[in-house]
Write a protein that holds these residues in place. Structure first.
Motif, PDB file in Angstrom:
ATOM      1  N   ASN A  76      39.510   1.716   0.230  1.00 14.33           N
ATOM      2  CA  ASN A  76      38.593   2.243   1.240  1.00 14.33           C
ATOM      3  C   ASN A  76      37.381   2.912   0.601  1.00 14.33           C
ATOM      4  OD1 ASN A  76      38.085   2.998   4.162  1.00 14.33           O
ATOM      5  ND2 ASN A  76      38.157   5.035   3.242  1.00 14.33           N
ATOM      6  N   SER A  77      37.583   3.593  -0.522  1.00 13.71           N
ATOM      7  CA  SER A  77      36.468   4.272  -1.194  1.00 13.71           C
ATOM      8  C   SER A  77      35.434   3.278  -1.697  1.00 13.71           C
ATOM      9  CB  SER A  77      36.996   5.116  -2.355  1.00 13.71           C
ATOM     10  OG  SER A  77      37.826   6.157  -1.885  1.00 13.71           O
ATOM     11  N   VAL A  78      35.901   2.144  -2.222  1.00 15.76           N
ATOM     12  CA  VAL A  78      34.966   1.119  -2.691  1.00 15.76           C
ATOM     13  C   VAL A  78      34.139   0.590  -1.521  1.00 15.76           C
ATOM     14  CG1 VAL A  78      34.774  -1.174  -3.715  1.00 15.76           C
ATOM     15  CG2 VAL A  78      36.412   0.465  -4.644  1.00 15.76           C
ATOM     16  N   TRP A  79      34.801   0.260  -0.419  1.00 14.09           N
ATOM     17  CA  TRP A  79      34.094  -0.228   0.757  1.00 14.09           C
ATOM     18  C   TRP A  79      33.182   0.846   1.327  1.00 14.09           C
ATOM     19  CZ3 TRP A  79      31.808  -3.682   3.215  1.00 14.09           C
ATOM     20  CH2 TRP A  79      31.636  -3.688   4.600  1.00 14.09           C
ATOM     21  N   ASP A  80      33.634   2.084   1.310  1.00 11.07           N
ATOM     22  CA  ASP A  80      32.843   3.208   1.809  1.00 11.07           C
ATOM     23  C   ASP A  80      31.543   3.346   1.035  1.00 11.07           C
ATOM     24  OD1 ASP A  80      32.097   5.467   3.178  1.00 11.07           O
ATOM     25  OD2 ASP A  80      33.329   6.811   1.990  1.00 11.07           O
ATOM     26  N   GLY A  81      31.593   3.088  -0.272  1.00  9.44           N
ATOM     27  CA  GLY A  81      30.390   3.221  -1.084  1.00  9.44           C
ATOM     28  C   GLY A  81      29.393   2.096  -0.901  1.00  9.44           C
ATOM     29  N   LEU A  82      29.842   0.963  -0.325  1.00  8.45           N
ATOM     30  CA  LEU A  82      28.981  -0.203  -0.191  1.00  8.45           C
ATOM     31  C   LEU A  82      28.404  -0.390   1.206  1.00  8.45           C
ATOM     32  CD1 LEU A  82      31.137  -2.829  -2.143  1.00  8.45           C
ATOM     33  CD2 LEU A  82      29.100  -1.643  -2.980  1.00  8.45           C
ATOM     34  N   ASN A  83      29.124   0.061   2.226  1.00  3.38           N
ATOM     35  CA  ASN A  83      28.781  -0.395   3.570  1.00  3.38           C
ATOM     36  C   ASN A  83      27.617   0.348   4.217  1.00  3.38           C
ATOM     37  OD1 ASN A  83      29.949   2.049   4.378  1.00  3.38           O
ATOM     38  ND2 ASN A  83      31.806   1.104   5.171  1.00  3.38           N
ATOM     39  N   ASP A  84      27.287   1.548   3.774  1.00  2.00           N
ATOM     40  CA  ASP A  84      26.200   2.295   4.430  1.00  2.00           C
ATOM     41  C   ASP A  84      24.864   1.561   4.360  1.00  2.00           C
ATOM     42  OD1 ASP A  84      27.099   5.172   5.377  1.00  2.00           O
ATOM     43  OD2 ASP A  84      28.181   4.752   3.545  1.00  2.00           O
ATOM     44  N   PRO A  85      24.386   1.169   3.164  1.00  2.62           N
ATOM     45  CA  PRO A  85      23.102   0.458   3.151  1.00  2.62           C
ATOM     46  C   PRO A  85      23.157  -0.903   3.819  1.00  2.62           C
ATOM     47  CG  PRO A  85      24.066   0.528   0.944  1.00  2.62           C
ATOM     48  CD  PRO A  85      24.882   1.439   1.802  1.00  2.62           C
ATOM     49  N   ILE A  86      24.327  -1.560   3.820  1.00  2.00           N
ATOM     50  CA  ILE A  86      24.446  -2.864   4.477  1.00  2.00           C
ATOM     51  C   ILE A  86      24.217  -2.729   5.975  1.00  2.00           C
ATOM     52  CG2 ILE A  86      26.044  -4.728   5.050  1.00  2.00           C
ATOM     53  CD1 ILE A  86      27.343  -4.288   2.310  1.00  2.00           C
ATOM     54  N   PHE A  87      24.941  -1.814   6.612  1.00  4.84           N
ATOM     55  CA  PHE A  87      24.777  -1.639   8.054  1.00  4.84           C
ATOM     56  C   PHE A  87      23.429  -1.015   8.399  1.00  4.84           C
ATOM     57  CE2 PHE A  87      29.499  -1.948   8.069  1.00  4.84           C
ATOM     58  CZ  PHE A  87      29.595  -3.003   8.960  1.00  4.84           C
ATOM     59  N   ALA A  88      22.899  -0.192   7.500  1.00  8.84           N
ATOM     60  CA  ALA A  88      21.571   0.376   7.734  1.00  8.84           C
ATOM     61  C   ALA A  88      20.524  -0.731   7.767  1.00  8.84           C
ATOM     62  CB  ALA A  88      21.250   1.389   6.639  1.00  8.84           C
ATOM     63  N   HIS A  89      20.610  -1.667   6.837  1.00  6.84           N
ATOM     64  CA  HIS A  89      19.660  -2.785   6.794  1.00  6.84           C
ATOM     65  C   HIS A  89      19.771  -3.639   8.055  1.00  6.84           C
ATOM     66  CE1 HIS A  89      17.069  -5.762   4.890  1.00  6.84           C
ATOM     67  NE2 HIS A  89      17.955  -6.702   5.175  1.00  6.84           N
ATOM     68  N   LEU A  90      20.991  -3.929   8.483  1.00  4.90           N
ATOM     69  CA  LEU A  90      21.186  -4.722   9.698  1.00  4.90           C
ATOM     70  C   LEU A  90      20.639  -4.003  10.922  1.00  4.90           C
ATOM     71  CD1 LEU A  90      24.830  -6.035   9.078  1.00  4.90           C
ATOM     72  CD2 LEU A  90      22.692  -7.326   8.878  1.00  4.90           C
ATOM     73  N   SER A  91      20.830  -2.687  10.975  1.00  7.85           N
ATOM     74  CA  SER A  91      20.318  -1.926  12.110  1.00  7.85           C
ATOM     75  C   SER A  91      18.798  -1.950  12.158  1.00  7.85           C
ATOM     76  CB  SER A  91      20.823  -0.479  12.024  1.00  7.85           C
ATOM     77  OG  SER A  91      20.270   0.306  13.057  1.00  7.85           O
ATOM     78  N   ASP A  92      18.146  -1.762  11.007  1.00  7.35           N
ATOM     79  CA  ASP A  92      16.687  -1.781  10.971  1.00  7.35           C
ATOM     80  C   ASP A  92      16.120  -3.138  11.378  1.00  7.35           C
ATOM     81  OD1 ASP A  92      16.274   0.857  10.240  1.00  7.35           O
ATOM     82  OD2 ASP A  92      16.299   0.450   8.098  1.00  7.35           O
TER      83      ASP A  92
END
Length: 447
Positions: free
Chosen positions: A57-73
């Motif tokens: 979960n920590s590995v995924w936690d470190g990766l997913n913020d910018p991914i979803f941020a980019h999709l949202s923008d």
């Protein structure tokens, strides 16, 4: 045809906006505090399996913020960019908050591990989608420094109420109704609060702009070229590290430096939180006298100086007074960091004609994860310098070890943050007054 800039959203009620933070935080704090205890101690899932699930979960936690941020923008709908995401996550959060506390009783160890891992990842994913889009609304809903300071003060105060409730009241609930009952209570309250927030604002349809959001890596690289944002990221990481060091070290300090009983440790946390909540009023007043960047620098310096008495204090009352002063410094950092980031986001939107609020918050979240790694490594210093290994191998002087941990390490970290905050203040001053004016409305831009 001249370039169109994105519209400013109608100003929201700051109390209703703050309900979003309360709704997400209340179940989240309960999960962060008691989930490992529930699965390892109550359900008897082997701690090695718990650790494996948390590592994944920590590995995924470190990766997913910018991914979803980019999709949202990059989202373009008739209902806006953030609102569709937030309506989707409302039922998903409810599912995650309920299911993670209610695994079927018939599961064996392997099946229980699978349930824990799946819903831990699901909960983390939905939480990221929620926070990225919720935070991205802040600089659009509140467009002046005064509005942002007041709105952020209110939402952080309600966030502290959620923190106290999620941590202090959860044992009362699960001792009476079990962990599934506790999860249902927090899920119901959190979902209702988030729904009230969602019903308060309308997001205009996004219109095309001259320059589309670049691809993911170009977007990241472009943001990191911004000197003000680089400084903000450094200060954010350092201040987050200092805050987490203080929270992690408090129980050790209470036990080994002050000789307090375990029950009295909660008094120290209480003193911090009790002053942190009303302390937001102080920082609203100071920001009216100074700009937000300068007030943020003062808040960081305040926190750094407030730590100094911990090197010598030995009485409970002295430690409570010191903790109360620390709480005032913490409240300034909580309130003002987002306000300063809003100024940087405004300036970036004007320069590029394309707002990227979510990505600004998404990259900052990655730095928050990095501060967590540095926090863990800070304990290693105690072994090297003082011989502290564990509760069974204390070393020759655990008193000095944790006075060092609570004063010297975060003090150095905050000193660096104060210096960088001064540099950031000068950088932002060079961009004024343009960076302090609200983003123009679409209706104000003629073709």
């Amino acid at each position: 045809m001249s370039q169109k800039t994105p519209s400013v959203l109608p100003r929201a009620n700051p109390w209703r906006y703050a309900l979003g933070e309360f709704g997400l935080s209340l179940p989240g704090f309960a999960i962060g505090t008691y989930l490992v205890f529930f699965y390892s101690d109550v359900l008897a899932l082997p701690v090695t399996l718990v650790a494996i699930a948390r590592a994944i979960n920590s590995v995924w936690d470190g990766l997913n913020d910018p991914i979803f941020a980019h999709l949202s923008d990059r989202t373009r709908t008739r209902w806006g960019r953030r609102r569709p995401w937030l309506w989707v996550v409302l039922p998903l959060n409810l599912i995650a908050w309920l299911a993670i506390w209610a695994p079927p009783r018939s599961l064996d160890a392997q099946a229980l591990f699978a349930w824990f891992l799946v819903f831990l990842l699901f909960s983390e994913t939905v939480a990221t989608m929620s926070w990225v889009n919720y935070n991205a609304l802040f600089p659009r809903l509140f467009t002046t420094e005064a509005q942002r300071v007041r709105a952020n003060a209110i939402r952080k105060a309600l966030g502290q109420v959620a923190l106290i409730g999620g941590i202090a009241l959860s044992p009362l609930l699960y001792s009476r109704w079990g962990f599934a009952g506790m999860g249902a209570v927090w899920a119901g309250i959190g979902s209702l609060a988030f729904l009230l927030f969602l019903l308060d604002f309308r997001e205009e349809q996004e219109v095309p702009v001259a320059e589309a959001v670049p691809n993911f890596w170009r977007n990241v690289g472009d943001l990191l070229k911004n000197p003000a944002y680089r400084l903000y990221l450094g200060i954010f990481m350092l201040s987050t590290l200092a805050n987490t060091l203080l929270m992690a070290g408090m129980p050790f300090y209470a036990k080994y430096a002050l000789g307090l009983a375990e029950g009295q440790t909660s008094l120290l946390f209480g003193a911090v939180f009790v002053t942190a909540i009303p302390g937001v009023a102080l920082w609203i007043y100071l920001t009216r006298r100074w700009r937000a960047a300068r007030a943020w620098q003062i808040a960081l310096a305040w926190l750094m100086l407030a730590l100094l008495p911990l090197i010598a204090v030995r009485s409970l009352w002295g430690s409570l007074l010191t903790a109360a002063v620390i709480g005032l410094g913490l409240s300034g950092g909580m309130v003002l960091g987002d306000v300063v980031l809003g100024q940087i986001i405004d300036d970036d939107a004007r320069r590029h004609g394309q707002p990227r609020e979510a990505m600004f918050y998404g990259l900052a979240a990655v730095l928050a994860r990095l501060s967590g790694l540095l926090n863990a490594q800070s304990f290693v210093l105690l072994t090297w310098l003082f011989g502290y290994v564990s509760g069974e191998q204390l070393g020759p002087n655990p008193d000095a070890a944790f006075r060092f941990f609570m004063v010297v390490i975060p003090g150095i970290v905050l000193l660096l943050a104060v210096g960088m905050a001064g540099w950031l203040r000068r950088t932002l001053s060079a961009a004024q007054p343009a960076s302090m004016t609200p983003i123009a409305s679409v209706s104000d831009v003629t073709e």
